[in-house]
Write a protein that holds these residues in place. Structure first.
Motif, short mmCIF file in Angstrom:
data_model
loop_
_atom_site.label_atom_id
_atom_site.label_comp_id
_atom_site.label_asym_id
_atom_site.label_seq_id
_atom_site.Cartn_x
_atom_site.Cartn_y
_atom_site.Cartn_z
N ILE A 147 0.84 -1.20 0.00
CA ILE A 147 0.00 0.00 0.00
C ILE A 147 0.87 1.24 0.00
O ILE A 147 0.61 2.22 -0.72
CB ILE A 147 -0.95 -0.01 1.21
CG1 ILE A 147 -1.99 -1.12 1.07
CG2 ILE A 147 -1.63 1.35 1.39
CD1 ILE A 147 -2.84 -1.36 2.31
N ARG A 148 1.94 1.23 0.82
CA ARG A 148 2.84 2.40 0.87
C ARG A 148 3.45 2.67 -0.50
O ARG A 148 3.54 3.84 -0.93
CB ARG A 148 3.96 2.15 1.88
CG ARG A 148 4.87 3.37 2.10
CD ARG A 148 6.22 2.97 2.67
NE ARG A 148 6.99 2.16 1.74
CZ ARG A 148 7.67 2.65 0.69
NH1 ARG A 148 7.66 3.96 0.42
NH2 ARG A 148 8.35 1.84 -0.11
N SER A 164 0.86 4.27 -2.59
CA SER A 164 0.63 5.63 -2.09
C SER A 164 1.70 6.59 -2.58
O SER A 164 1.42 7.74 -2.93
CB SER A 164 0.59 5.62 -0.56
OG SER A 164 0.42 6.92 -0.05
N PHE A 181 -5.30 5.85 -0.49
CA PHE A 181 -5.17 4.70 0.40
C PHE A 181 -6.24 3.64 0.15
O PHE A 181 -5.92 2.45 -0.01
CB PHE A 181 -5.24 5.14 1.87
CG PHE A 181 -5.29 3.98 2.83
CD1 PHE A 181 -4.14 3.31 3.20
CD2 PHE A 181 -6.51 3.53 3.35
CE1 PHE A 181 -4.19 2.21 4.06
CE2 PHE A 181 -6.57 2.44 4.21
CZ PHE A 181 -5.41 1.79 4.57
N LEU A 239 1.45 5.86 4.28
CA LEU A 239 0.44 5.04 3.61
C LEU A 239 -0.74 5.84 3.08
O LEU A 239 -1.66 5.28 2.49
CB LEU A 239 -0.07 3.94 4.55
CG LEU A 239 0.81 2.68 4.63
CD1 LEU A 239 2.07 2.94 5.43
CD2 LEU A 239 0.04 1.52 5.23
N GLY A 240 -0.75 7.14 3.30
CA GLY A 240 -1.80 7.98 2.73
C GLY A 240 -3.09 8.02 3.52
O GLY A 240 -4.15 8.36 2.98
N THR A 241 -3.02 7.65 4.79
CA THR A 241 -4.21 7.72 5.64
C THR A 241 -3.76 7.96 7.07
O THR A 241 -2.56 8.15 7.33
CB THR A 241 -5.05 6.43 5.53
OG1 THR A 241 -6.29 6.61 6.21
CG2 THR A 241 -4.32 5.24 6.14
N ILE A 250 -5.16 2.60 9.72
CA ILE A 250 -4.21 1.50 9.57
C ILE A 250 -4.36 0.49 10.70
O ILE A 250 -4.43 -0.72 10.47
CB ILE A 250 -2.76 2.03 9.51
CG1 ILE A 250 -2.58 2.90 8.27
CG2 ILE A 250 -1.76 0.88 9.51
CD1 ILE A 250 -1.33 3.72 8.28
#
Length: 724
Positions: free
Chosen positions: A187-188, A191, A197, A239-241, A246
């Motif tokens: 995910i990272r 991102s 995310f 991670l965009g959140t 998470i």
């Protein structure tokens, strides 16, 4: 057949005793999995850790206490060539992994097996501090901080290694939850490319599959939220959140559960036997209590064993002579094994006696190595309390009479390790050592120390009976009995794990065990059943000799065991099943979700966010059971009518069902269709009972609403339901 590239992550791999980076069943299964993938030319890359001191070498002292020795693992000594991984310029490839605010570097070793390469990470790198160089020294350390570092290295570091090598898997297979951080790293990476995310989560989930091996909550790795914050504090934001989103992927019972993370980020989850799939559904229900157990989305692929690794040389020679010339590549075909029935009894018995003599010689057992020697019962596995190594000693006097019969002698051979932190498991070993020294058991009870693959091979090939007495249903699968069966060794086992599927009444013995809330009562029943089998069936049959002093009926059982079990419980069948049922569908799904700039992943993410935001407004307002056929669509059946409030959710985005008990611990379902709109967001649904013999008034019927989408991997992907 469609091809796809698989990344197979596991905390341990058991390829050979010369590379002792495995502890037991999970690692042996992983090793057998990648060997079978190589045999079948599956494009698979394994990722694990090179443990500098491996799993401990066991020594039993005079008092029976287990000693833990950690000699350095020498990659040069491995039967499989282990080589450092280098770039095109010959320099070692080194990747960096963030661990608690610092960067730790890791190098990699590689092992090549045909179409498969296994990469093993190690932090024993000069640029690391001394403590970090020791992070990958031992497998399954008791220190939770070292454990989380190892799992970050495996998941995050393993993903970065594949990226550095230019390997782009179509499917990511997580073998147990130890490696689940790989999903966060994937995910990272998305991102960092600007993918939101929730879209990245759906794309990763689409191409990720998860195999769970542990049937008890205590067997799943759990880290405190404080630990997560300490080690992921500088990672969350990448991670965009936010942190809470998470943590929500793995949060369970106030902590961060690695199995929960794996389930949340996989499109396919499977147990390792049919019974284990059922047990896992019950286990996972605590995370999705609104879903009945039969609907919890867990499948099963039953484990197998790699025949080339576990078959005795004498048996292979026999099969080479009597089976078709290409039998080694057709092991999953039952026709391949039919010729075993034509092997002369004397030759099959002689091959078994050869393996038995090899066992006796290898461990210096004071037993007669001829065909007149005692009936040898083997019990070898990890010494965990639920495996009940002492069950056979429940009535010591009765057992002593059985073992000490001069006309029909029997001996027990034990082997296995207990985890260094498992005090009760180590006490079992000490107790067996002490029992073996009692006068009534001398020469009849033996313990072989330092259980490893080389010793396991001798045991599964050379004993006469393989004993397995776990507390049902705590054996996820178990594969040692499969290895024994392949070699003509007969199983005597509780009907747990794989044996529920394998036992046919003619290929061994089943210890009939009904799970009981009272463990002592269950143990008493199971030990009585075991003693009865030994006294009335197993021992008399072994000593029933026919012409040429051959145990003809026993050999017939050996043949039935091989013919019925070998074609089913092998890794060629298992990997082929993974390929067709799991890998190819996940590959297609992953590619579809990633295509056109993640169009499908983005759409699914937006849809799920909308459904979650509106779900609190979904209500089953009224349910009527219409037994008088007064519904619009009742056809001489009981009918159901329900008023459903959906709010802003479209009526075609939900499935409405009547759900009831079938009286056999299962459920039946009857679909209800929209027939009328009462008001904005309020609909009437109707349907009739299924064509099953049920008493509708005793079926505990209710009406359920579930969000649906043709893009979901399963019917309960969102883990949401609203009930009447």
């Amino acid at each position: 057949m469609q091809s796809c590239e698989i990344a197979y992550f596991s905390a341990e791999f058991g390829l050979d005793e010369s590379l002792p980076i495995y502890s037991g069943g999970l690692g042996i299964l992983a090793g057998d999995h990648i060997k079978a993938a190589a045999d079948l030319n599956v494009t698979l890359t394994g990722v694990g850790i090179f443990y500098g001191n491996g799993y401990f070498r066991q020594r039993i002292d005079e008092d029976g206490a287990q000693q833990h020795l950690y000699p350095a693992v020498d990659p040069e000594a491995s039967v499989y060539p282990v080589r450092p991984v280098r770039d095109d310029n010959g320099r070692p490839i080194v990747i960096a992994v963030p661990l608690g605010g610092r960067k730790v570097h890791a190098k990699a070793w590689s092992v090549r097996l045909g179409s498969v390469t296994l990469y093993l990470l190690s932090t024993d790198v000069e640029s690391n501090g001394e403590a970090d160089r020791r992070l990958t020294d031992t497998l399954y350390p008791g220190d939770h901080d070292i454990r989380i570092c190892q799992e970050m290295l495996l998941g995050i570091g393993g993903t970065r290694l594949l990226e550095a090598l230019g390997i782009r898997p179509d499917v990511w297979h997580m073998n147990e939850g130890h490696c689940a951080f790989l999903t966060l790293e994937r995910i990272r990476m998305l991102s960092a490319e600007g993918v939101p995310f929730e879209t990245a989560l759906e794309a990763v989930k689409a191409s990720t599959v998860f195999t769970t091996h542990t049937p008890v909550p205590a067997g799943h790795d759990v880290f405190s939220i404080d630990q997560m914050d300490r080690y992921f504090g500088d990672y969350y934001w990448q991670l965009g959140t936010d942190r809470e989103r998470i943590l929500s992927l793995g949060r369970a019972d106030g902590a961060f559960n690695m199995t929960r993370l794996a389930v949340s980020t996989s499109s396919r989850v499977n147990g390792v036997s049919k019974l284990h799939g059922d047990v896992t559904r019950e286990l996972f229900r605590r995370w999705m209590p609104h879903i009945p157990k039969p609907d919890v989305p867990v499948d099963s692929v039953t484990n197998g064993i790699h025949i080339g690794t576990w078959l005795a040389a004498g048996m292979k020679e026999l099969f080479d002579r009597y089976l078709q010339s290409d039998w080694t590549v057709r092991t999953a075909d039952p026709e391949t094994w039919r010729a075993v029935r034509d092997i002369p009894h004397q030759e099959l018995w002689a091959a078994h006696q050869q393996a038995k003599a090899s066992l006796i010689a290898a461990f210096g057992l004071p037993l007669d190595a001829s065909g007149e020697g005692p009936l040898v019962i083997g019990f070898a596995r990890r010494f965990a309390t639920y495996k009940r190594a002492l069950l056979i000693f429940s009535d010591p006097d009765r057992l002593a009479r059985l073992l000490g019969d001069a006309r029909r002698p029997v001996c027990l051979v034990f082997s296995g390790k207990a985890h260094p932190a498992d005090g009760p498991g180590q006490e079992l070993i000490r107790r067996i050592v002490h029992l073996s020294r009692e006068e009534r058991f001398k020469g009849r009870v033996h313990l072989i120390e330092n259980y490893a693959m080389d010793r396991a091979k001798k045991l599964v090939q050379g004993v006469d009976v393989w004993l397995n007495t776990p507390t049902k249903p705590m054996e996820a699968s178990g594969t040692s009995g499969q290895k024994a069966a392949l070699n003509g060794v007969l199983n005597c086992s509780v009907l747990d794990g794989w044996w529920v599927e394998g036992y046919n009444g003619r290929n061994g013995w089943a210890i009939e065990s009904a799970a009981d809330a009272d463990a002592e009562l269950q143990a008493a029943r199971d030990s009585e059943a075991l003693y009865r089998l030994l006294e009335e069936e197993i021992v008399p049959l072994y000593y029933k000799r026919g012409e040429r002093k051959l145990p003809m009926d026993w050999v017939n059982l050996m043949k039935e065991s091989i013919c019925s079990l070998a074609p089913v419980f092998n890794t060629h069948r298992m990997v082929d099943e993974y390929r067709n049922r799991v890998y190819i569908p996940a590959s297609a799904r992953g590619k579809r979700f990633a295509a056109d700039g993640f169009e499908v992943a983005s759409r699914v993410a937006a849809y799920k966010q909308f459904i979650r935001s509106q779900w609190p407004g979904v209500h089953v307002r009224k349910v009527d059971l219409l037994a008088d056929n007064s519904s619009r669509i009742g056809l001489n059946k009981s009918a159901f009518r329900a008023e459903i409030g959906l709010g802003a959710i479209w009526h075609k985005d939900v499935r409405v069902e009547a759900v009831g008990s079938d009286g056999r611990q299962g459920i039946w379902k009857a679909r209800l269709d929209p027939v009328q709109q009462l008001a904005k967001g309020v609909y009437v649904y109707e349907g009739s009972s299924p064509d099953v013999a049920i008493d509708i008034w005793k079926a505990n019927v209710n009406v359920r609403v579930t969000p649906v989408s043709p893009d979901f991997a399963n019917e309960f992907e969102m883990e949401l339901s609203a009930w009447g």
